[in-house]
Design a protein around this motif. Structure first.
Motif, mmCIF file in Angstrom:
data_model
loop_
_atom_site.group_PDB
_atom_site.id
_atom_site.type_symbol
_atom_site.label_atom_id
_atom_site.label_comp_id
_atom_site.label_asym_id
_atom_site.label_seq_id
_atom_site.Cartn_x
_atom_site.Cartn_y
_atom_site.Cartn_z
ATOM 1 N N GLN A 91 52.807 64.951 119.205
ATOM 2 C CA GLN A 91 53.944 64.081 119.468
ATOM 3 C C GLN A 91 54.254 63.223 118.249
ATOM 4 N N ALA A 92 53.220 62.783 117.521
ATOM 5 C CA ALA A 92 53.424 61.996 116.301
ATOM 6 C C ALA A 92 54.166 62.819 115.252
ATOM 7 N N VAL A 93 53.786 64.082 115.107
ATOM 8 C CA VAL A 93 54.457 64.966 114.147
ATOM 9 C C VAL A 93 55.918 65.170 114.546
ATOM 10 N N ILE A 115 53.347 64.126 102.066
ATOM 11 C CA ILE A 115 52.303 64.060 103.092
ATOM 12 C C ILE A 115 50.963 64.308 102.404
ATOM 13 N N GLY A 116 50.026 63.417 102.655
ATOM 14 C CA GLY A 116 48.690 63.612 102.119
ATOM 15 C C GLY A 116 48.237 62.632 101.130
#
Length: 116
Positions: A91-93, A115-116
């Motif tokens: 859900q966060a993604v 990201i990362g």
């Protein structure tokens, strides 16, 4: 999830953390719209689709994510005061993807996602 016109937001997406996907059923969309309306009126019944996290967990909350192109902002509308939200990693993604999609639609400059 659906996109509808609004007086302040150019596009809105109605969704719930516990009910999401690329092609929701019309009946589910109607339920989310009704849930958001009930939240705004203070009449929403508390539901805990994934169990209760702690004593301050008020349960499921419906919300809208939309972009206001004129002002260049992305808005999350919970329809009521909310201090915190919890969600599964998936859900966060999905929420992040919706935020990025709306940010790109309202931005006047290219955006970069790292990201990362």
């Amino acid at each position: 999830m659906s996109i509808t016109a609004s007086s302040t937001l150019t596009k809105e997406i109605e969704m719930s953390f516990q009910h999401h996907g690329d092609n929701p059923f019309e009946q589910e969309q109607s339920r989310l719209i009704e849930r958001l309306k009930q939240q705004q009126e203070g009449m929403a019944k508390r539901e805990y689709p994934n169990g209760r996290l702690n004593a301050s967990d008020d349960g499921e909350v419906a919300f809208k994510i939309g972009g206001d192109g004129e002002r260049g902002v992305v808005v999350i509308d919970f329809g009521k005061p909310v201090t915190w939200v919890g969600m599964t990693p998936q859900q966060a993604v999905e929420m992040a993807q919706l935020m990025i999609k709306n940010a790109r639609e309202v931005s006047k400059e290219p955006l970069r996602v790292v990201i990362g």
